[in-house]
Every structure is written in C-alpha cells, then in structure tokens.
Design a protein around this motif. Structure first.
Motif, short mmCIF file in Angstrom:
data_model
loop_
_atom_site.label_atom_id
_atom_site.label_comp_id
_atom_site.label_asym_id
_atom_site.label_seq_id
_atom_site.Cartn_x
_atom_site.Cartn_y
_atom_site.Cartn_z
N ALA A 153 0.82 -1.22 0.00
CA ALA A 153 0.00 0.00 0.00
C ALA A 153 0.85 1.27 0.00
CB ALA A 153 -0.93 0.00 1.21
N ARG A 154 2.13 1.14 0.29
CA ARG A 154 2.98 2.33 0.38
C ARG A 154 3.07 3.11 -0.93
NH1 ARG A 154 7.99 0.24 4.29
NH2 ARG A 154 6.77 0.26 6.24
N PRO A 155 3.26 2.45 -2.09
CA PRO A 155 3.30 3.24 -3.33
C PRO A 155 2.00 4.01 -3.57
CG PRO A 155 4.17 1.04 -3.70
CD PRO A 155 3.57 1.04 -2.33
N LEU A 156 0.86 3.37 -3.27
CA LEU A 156 -0.43 4.04 -3.44
C LEU A 156 -0.54 5.24 -2.51
CD1 LEU A 156 -3.24 4.05 -4.76
CD2 LEU A 156 -4.02 2.56 -2.91
N SER A 157 -0.11 5.06 -1.27
CA SER A 157 -0.16 6.15 -0.30
C SER A 157 0.73 7.31 -0.73
CB SER A 157 0.29 5.62 1.07
OG SER A 157 0.40 6.67 2.01
N LEU A 158 1.95 7.02 -1.15
CA LEU A 158 2.86 8.07 -1.61
C LEU A 158 2.27 8.82 -2.81
CD1 LEU A 158 6.31 6.21 -1.42
CD2 LEU A 158 5.64 8.19 -0.06
N THR A 159 1.71 8.07 -3.74
CA THR A 159 1.17 8.65 -4.97
C THR A 159 0.02 9.60 -4.67
OG1 THR A 159 1.78 6.71 -6.28
CG2 THR A 159 0.06 8.13 -7.17
N LEU A 160 -0.97 9.11 -3.92
CA LEU A 160 -2.18 9.90 -3.69
C LEU A 160 -1.94 11.08 -2.76
CD1 LEU A 160 -4.87 7.08 -3.45
CD2 LEU A 160 -4.21 8.46 -5.43
N ARG A 161 -1.04 10.92 -1.79
CA ARG A 161 -0.75 12.03 -0.87
C ARG A 161 -0.18 13.22 -1.63
NH1 ARG A 161 2.50 9.63 1.99
NH2 ARG A 161 1.22 9.05 3.79
N LEU A 162 0.82 12.97 -2.46
CA LEU A 162 1.45 14.06 -3.20
C LEU A 162 0.50 14.63 -4.24
CD1 LEU A 162 4.02 15.71 -3.59
CD2 LEU A 162 4.81 13.99 -5.22
N PHE A 163 -0.19 13.75 -4.96
CA PHE A 163 -1.13 14.20 -5.99
C PHE A 163 -2.24 15.07 -5.39
CE2 PHE A 163 -5.31 13.35 -7.94
CZ PHE A 163 -5.13 14.00 -9.14
N GLY A 164 -2.84 14.58 -4.30
CA GLY A 164 -3.95 15.31 -3.68
C GLY A 164 -3.54 16.68 -3.17
N ASN A 165 -2.37 16.76 -2.56
CA ASN A 165 -1.90 18.04 -2.02
C ASN A 165 -1.55 19.03 -3.12
OD1 ASN A 165 -1.53 18.12 1.11
ND2 ASN A 165 -0.95 16.06 0.52
N ILE A 166 -0.80 18.60 -4.11
CA ILE A 166 -0.36 19.53 -5.16
C ILE A 166 -1.52 19.96 -6.04
CG2 ILE A 166 1.19 19.84 -7.12
CD1 ILE A 166 2.54 19.66 -4.34
N ARG A 167 -2.37 19.00 -6.47
CA ARG A 167 -3.51 19.37 -7.30
C ARG A 167 -4.50 20.23 -6.52
NH1 ARG A 167 -3.93 20.84 -11.78
NH2 ARG A 167 -3.20 18.93 -12.78
N GLY A 168 -4.71 19.90 -5.25
CA GLY A 168 -5.62 20.68 -4.42
C GLY A 168 -5.14 22.11 -4.25
N GLU A 169 -3.84 22.28 -4.05
CA GLU A 169 -3.29 23.62 -3.88
C GLU A 169 -3.47 24.45 -5.15
OE1 GLU A 169 0.71 22.93 -2.80
OE2 GLU A 169 0.23 22.13 -0.82
N GLU A 170 -3.30 23.83 -6.31
CA GLU A 170 -3.43 24.57 -7.56
C GLU A 170 -4.88 24.98 -7.81
OE1 GLU A 170 -1.55 22.73 -10.87
OE2 GLU A 170 0.45 23.08 -10.05
N ILE A 171 -5.82 24.10 -7.46
CA ILE A 171 -7.22 24.45 -7.63
C ILE A 171 -7.60 25.62 -6.72
CG2 ILE A 171 -9.58 23.64 -7.27
CD1 ILE A 171 -8.64 20.87 -8.16
#
Length: 233
Positions: free
Chosen positions: A167-185
């Motif tokens: 589950a670690r790769p999934l966690s790393l992927t979604l954490r970074l994606f969610g934060n960066i995309r959320g900040e841009e929105i």
C-alpha cells in the motif's frame, strides 16, 4: 483545464505538447513536458555549481551545501553511516520532487506532480529501491522483516506486512497528488475571486507547502530505507 476550472495559458499548450497521439490514441503529455523542464533546470544548476566549486563557496554553492549537507547529516543521524550510501537517491528524489512542485507556481507552467502518473512512477521507484536495498543487505533473510518477532506470529504478520508494504506506493502517490492538485485548484479560485490581494498571501503559503511535500517524501523514503537496513527482530 485543472480540476474542471479554467487554467491560464500554459507553455505546453503553446508548444502543442498537451497531448500526443500514440497508435491513433490521444494521450496526455503535459506532465512529461514539464518533467523535462524540471530535469533541464536541475541539470543546468548541477553543471553551473560544479563549474564554480570553490573553497570559499559562492551564493549558489552555499545554498546547495546548506541543503545537501544539512539533509545528509539528518539522514546519518537517523540511519547511521549506512545512510551515506543511500543518501544520493534520497536527495535526488527530494530535489526532483521539489522542482516539479515549484513549477506549478511559475506562470505558464504546471506541476508534473499534480498528475498521478508522475507520482506513481516516483512511488514505484521508491518502493522497488528500498526493497532492493533490503534484499541486497540481508539476502533471503530479508523476508524476516515481514514475519514479526515470533515464529508463531508469521501466519498473521506476513499477510499484514505484505499488504502494508504494497500500500505504500499508493499512499505516496495519492498524498502528493492530492496536495499539489488541491493547492493549484485553490490558487486558481483565489485568483478568480481576488486576483491580487487574495492570491499573493496564499501563493507564499503554497510555496512553503510544496517544499514541505517534497520533504515529507524524503522523510518517508528515509524511514522505509531505515527499516530495510535494520536487523529484523
């Protein structure tokens, strides 16, 4: 478009690099385009610093020495001398992710880490690397890291540990994606509502947040590597 919201004109759009056609299928290419830009920036800075190395460092060399030296000491203090052997990978991940994150704050650019594909590739590399280090260090005995402290716990601990690590790769992927995309929105929303007074304060807040997200990846990678290098109990 970013998350369904209007996005300023991007350099990738002007260059016709938002999408490419592969075997008749249109594929998003924007994140690859900006990844190349991030790589070009890092390589340019590396050659610039390397060509100006001095006993008395200049401004750029001093900045890199503070960042790299400070993080190396941090890794060694947590892992020990073995940390020096794997530090080059951790610092490369940190600088690469940091540069990708910060591109999202540059007018006309988009952050490659706001695309899940970029993060998935980085997460898979991190996952394979720390497990490879563990296998290289312990050989077949690396399996003991997944078996728990007592032999009679193996039937319980082995499935749980394997699921946890997978589950670690999934966690790393979604954490970074969610934060960066959320900040841009959020940044786009503030820009639409209050173009100057609403955007500038949040802009510097997100500058700090993007640096923090790169450091979180660095920290998690260090923790995973520390676990793979430690003796199984």
């Amino acid at each position: 478009m970013a998350g369904g919201l209007p996005h300023p004109v991007l350099w990738s759009s002007l260059a016709g690099m938002d999408y490419i056609t592969i075997n008749g299928t249109q594929t998003e290419f924007k994140h690859v385009f900006y990844t190349w830009i991030a790589m070009a920036i890092l390589f340019s800075l590396a050659f610039l610093v390397r060509g100006q190395l001095k006993m008395v460092p200049g401004k750029i060399q001093n900045v890199f020495e503070v960042i790299i030296g400070g993080l190396e000491n941090f890794v060694v203090s947590n892992i020990g001398e073995d940390g020096r052997k794997i530090f080059h990978v951790l610092i490369a991940l940190f600088l690469f992710i940091l540069t990708n994150n910060l591109l999202g704050l540059v007018p006309g650019c988009d952050a490659p880490t706001a695309n899940v594909n970029t993060n998935a590739a980085l997460a898979l590399f991190t996952f394979l690397y720390y497990n490879w280090i563990g296998i290289q260090r312990w050989g077949a005995g690396y399996i003991k890291h997944f078996c728990g402290p007592f032999w009679w716990l193996i039937p319980l601990m082995l499935p749980l540990e394997l699921i946890s690590h997978a589950a670690r790769p999934l966690s790393l992927t979604l954490r970074l994606f969610g934060n960066i995309r959320g900040e841009e929105i959020v940044l786009i929303l503030f820009f639409l509502l209050a173009p100057i007074f609403g955007t500038i304060p949040i802009y510097f807040l997100f500058l700090l947040a993007k640096c923090l997200q790169a450091f979180i990846w660095f920290m998690l990678g260090m923790i995973y590597l520390k676990g793979s290098l430690e003796h199984a109990h």
